[in-house]
Scaffold this motif. Structure first.
Motif, PDB file in Angstrom:
ATOM      1  N   UNK A 101     -68.179 -22.482  -0.273  1.00 30.25           N
ATOM      2  CA  UNK A 101     -67.366 -21.339   0.134  1.00 30.25           C
ATOM      3  C   UNK A 101     -68.151 -20.386   1.016  1.00 30.25           C
ATOM      4  N   UNK A 102     -67.490 -19.949   2.096  1.00 26.86           N
ATOM      5  CA  UNK A 102     -68.018 -18.874   2.932  1.00 26.86           C
ATOM      6  C   UNK A 102     -66.976 -17.758   2.937  1.00 26.86           C
ATOM      7  N   UNK A 103     -67.331 -16.632   2.335  1.00 25.27           N
ATOM      8  CA  UNK A 103     -66.403 -15.495   2.235  1.00 25.27           C
ATOM      9  C   UNK A 103     -65.060 -15.909   1.640  1.00 25.27           C
ATOM     10  N   UNK A 104     -65.132 -16.727   0.592  1.00 22.10           N
ATOM     11  CA  UNK A 104     -63.923 -17.124  -0.117  1.00 22.10           C
ATOM     12  C   UNK A 104     -63.184 -18.296   0.475  1.00 22.10           C
ATOM     13  N   UNK A 105     -63.650 -18.845   1.609  1.00 24.22           N
ATOM     14  CA  UNK A 105     -62.967 -19.947   2.293  1.00 24.22           C
ATOM     15  C   UNK A 105     -63.808 -21.218   2.157  1.00 24.22           C
ATOM     16  N   UNK A 106     -63.160 -22.302   1.743  1.00 24.12           N
ATOM     17  CA  UNK A 106     -63.880 -23.569   1.586  1.00 24.12           C
ATOM     18  C   UNK A 106     -64.184 -24.184   2.944  1.00 24.12           C
ATOM     19  N   UNK A 107     -65.432 -24.597   3.122  1.00 22.34           N
ATOM     20  CA  UNK A 107     -65.872 -25.261   4.335  1.00 22.34           C
ATOM     21  C   UNK A 107     -66.532 -26.593   3.971  1.00 22.34           C
ATOM     22  N   UNK A 108     -66.336 -27.588   4.816  1.00 21.90           N
ATOM     23  CA  UNK A 108     -66.893 -28.914   4.571  1.00 21.90           C
ATOM     24  C   UNK A 108     -68.351 -28.985   5.023  1.00 21.90           C
ATOM     25  N   UNK A 155     -70.102 -22.237  10.908  1.00 21.12           N
ATOM     26  CA  UNK A 155     -68.885 -22.810  10.318  1.00 21.12           C
ATOM     27  C   UNK A 155     -67.603 -22.299  10.982  1.00 21.12           C
ATOM     28  N   UNK A 156     -67.690 -21.710  12.183  1.00 21.90           N
ATOM     29  CA  UNK A 156     -66.494 -21.182  12.842  1.00 21.90           C
ATOM     30  C   UNK A 156     -65.604 -22.309  13.351  1.00 21.90           C
ATOM     31  N   UNK A 157     -66.196 -23.383  13.820  1.00 19.15           N
ATOM     32  CA  UNK A 157     -65.411 -24.485  14.376  1.00 19.15           C
ATOM     33  C   UNK A 157     -64.405 -25.005  13.339  1.00 19.15           C
ATOM     34  N   UNK A 158     -63.178 -25.285  13.790  1.00 19.41           N
ATOM     35  CA  UNK A 158     -62.099 -25.660  12.874  1.00 19.41           C
ATOM     36  C   UNK A 158     -62.361 -26.981  12.157  1.00 19.41           C
ATOM     37  N   UNK A 159     -63.257 -27.818  12.691  1.00 19.30           N
ATOM     38  CA  UNK A 159     -63.533 -29.103  12.052  1.00 19.30           C
ATOM     39  C   UNK A 159     -64.196 -28.928  10.687  1.00 19.30           C
ATOM     40  N   UNK A 160     -64.739 -27.732  10.403  1.00 18.65           N
ATOM     41  CA  UNK A 160     -65.354 -27.463   9.102  1.00 18.65           C
ATOM     42  C   UNK A 160     -64.322 -27.092   8.040  1.00 18.65           C
ATOM     43  N   UNK A 209     -62.887 -34.372  -4.028  1.00 17.26           N
ATOM     44  CA  UNK A 209     -63.438 -33.096  -3.583  1.00 17.26           C
ATOM     45  C   UNK A 209     -64.524 -32.614  -4.536  1.00 17.26           C
ATOM     46  N   UNK A 210     -65.700 -32.275  -3.977  1.00 13.97           N
ATOM     47  CA  UNK A 210     -66.803 -31.732  -4.763  1.00 13.97           C
ATOM     48  C   UNK A 210     -67.190 -30.391  -4.148  1.00 13.97           C
ATOM     49  N   UNK A 211     -66.961 -29.321  -4.904  1.00 14.75           N
ATOM     50  CA  UNK A 211     -67.294 -27.977  -4.431  1.00 14.75           C
ATOM     51  C   UNK A 211     -68.611 -27.516  -5.047  1.00 14.75           C
ATOM     52  N   UNK A 212     -69.582 -27.191  -4.208  1.00 13.61           N
ATOM     53  CA  UNK A 212     -70.842 -26.681  -4.716  1.00 13.61           C
ATOM     54  C   UNK A 212     -70.627 -25.278  -5.278  1.00 13.61           C
ATOM     55  N   UNK A 213     -71.209 -24.973  -6.432  1.00 12.97           N
ATOM     56  CA  UNK A 213     -70.978 -23.672  -7.083  1.00 12.97           C
ATOM     57  C   UNK A 213     -71.803 -22.562  -6.448  1.00 12.97           C
ATOM     58  N   UNK A 214     -71.407 -22.203  -5.229  1.00  9.04           N
ATOM     59  CA  UNK A 214     -72.207 -21.245  -4.465  1.00  9.04           C
ATOM     60  C   UNK A 214     -71.326 -20.664  -3.372  1.00  9.04           C
ATOM     61  N   UNK A 215     -71.594 -19.412  -2.975  1.00 10.14           N
ATOM     62  CA  UNK A 215     -70.849 -18.777  -1.886  1.00 10.14           C
ATOM     63  C   UNK A 215     -71.802 -17.896  -1.093  1.00 10.14           C
ATOM     64  N   UNK A 216     -71.606 -17.866   0.229  1.00  9.79           N
ATOM     65  CA  UNK A 216     -72.461 -17.040   1.077  1.00  9.79           C
ATOM     66  C   UNK A 216     -71.667 -16.556   2.279  1.00  9.79           C
ATOM     67  N   UNK A 217     -72.257 -15.623   3.021  1.00 10.63           N
ATOM     68  CA  UNK A 217     -71.629 -15.014   4.187  1.00 10.63           C
ATOM     69  C   UNK A 217     -72.415 -15.411   5.436  1.00 10.63           C
ATOM     70  N   UNK A 218     -71.852 -16.237   6.340  1.00  8.90           N
ATOM     71  CA  UNK A 218     -72.572 -16.653   7.550  1.00  8.90           C
ATOM     72  C   UNK A 218     -72.921 -15.498   8.486  1.00  8.90           C
ATOM     73  N   UNK A 219     -72.263 -14.357   8.315  1.00 13.54           N
ATOM     74  CA  UNK A 219     -72.585 -13.208   9.157  1.00 13.54           C
ATOM     75  C   UNK A 219     -73.926 -12.577   8.778  1.00 13.54           C
TER      76      UNK A 219
END
Length: 241
Positions: A7-14, A115-120, A130-140
């Motif tokens: 997750x980046x700012x609450x949004x799942x990214x691949x 992670x801005x590109x829509x392919x993520x 689906x495997x979600x890593x238990x972690x969240x960060x802010x790319x900004x």
């Protein structure tokens, strides 16, 4: 097929997907813009984003981890960049670290982009586990970096809670894939940066596998190497200004 997300700012990214083939080989693919930059002189080129003309378009890129049944002692890890149907750039790591040594082998060290590109973007699909890593960060404000490590399916990575990183392992038929990940407190760059270990044809005896503590040390060394170049580039930019 397994898709690993964060997750980046609450949004799942691949982060990447792993396809296990009928041969039990693994095929690892990363999302992102289909452009690649291969440094000609120094690693510093990958830190500098100014020379956009140095990026080459490609149609496909993946890492394959092979069972290599024809070999008693070694496995082949291959990174392939496919520019056209006939033009491909392969990199090889022929390693005894799995079969002979029963140890761990690094596959890739990756400093993720923004992670801005829509392919993520993560889009749920029935064919993906689906495997979600238990972690969240802010790319900004932060840069995510991770190392993928492979081992045999009976050799799980030992987590060291004193190391400043997170660890997740996933078992496949013939392999374990382990992700070691952490953040660097600087805004993410637009592009990702990848580091690989490769072997050369003239190497008669490939390097042995790594113990867990050696993998941690290598993770730290690669991260330090990147950070030193990152700050070197900041100094260059400040001098120009």
């Amino acid at each position: 097929m397994k898709r690993f997300t964060i997750k980046t700012n609450g949004v799942l990214k691949t982060l990447f997907t792993v396809v296990e083939l009928k041969s039990n080989d693994l095929n690892i693919q990363f999302p992102g813009q289909k452009q690649v930059r291969i440094p000609k002189d120094t690693f510093q080129e990958l830190i500098n984003t100014d020379a956009s003309e140095m990026y080459l378009p490609y149609r496909g890129q993946h890492i394959s981890i092979h069972n290599s049944p024809q070999s008693v002692n070694t496995n082949t890890i291959k990174r392939t960049i496919e520019f056209t149907e006939t033009e491909k750039l392969p990199y090889y790591n022929i390693t005894p670290g799995l079969k002979r040594d029963n140890l761990f082998v690094p596959v890739i060290f990756r400093v993720c982009g923004d992670f801005v590109d829509s392919s993520y973007n993560y889009i749920p699909k029935n064919k993906y586990h689906h495997i979600e890593l238990p972690f969240e960060f802010n790319p900004l404000s932060d840069q995510l970096r991770f190392m993928l490590v492979v081992s045999g399916n009976e050799r799980e990575f030992h987590f060291d809670d004193e190391h400043p990183s997170n660890v997740y392992s996933e078992r496949f038929n013939n392999f374990y894939i382990t992700i070691i990940y952490s953040i660097f407190n600087r805004p993410s760059k637009q592009h990702s940066i990848n580091m690989y270990l490769t072997t050369k044809q003239e190497q008669v005896i490939p390097p042995r596998g790594f113990e867990c503590w050696e993998i941690y040390n290598l993770y730290t060394e690669m991260n330090t190497y990147y950070i030193n170049h990152y700050f070197n580039q900041l100094e260059v930019n400040e001098n120009i200004l």
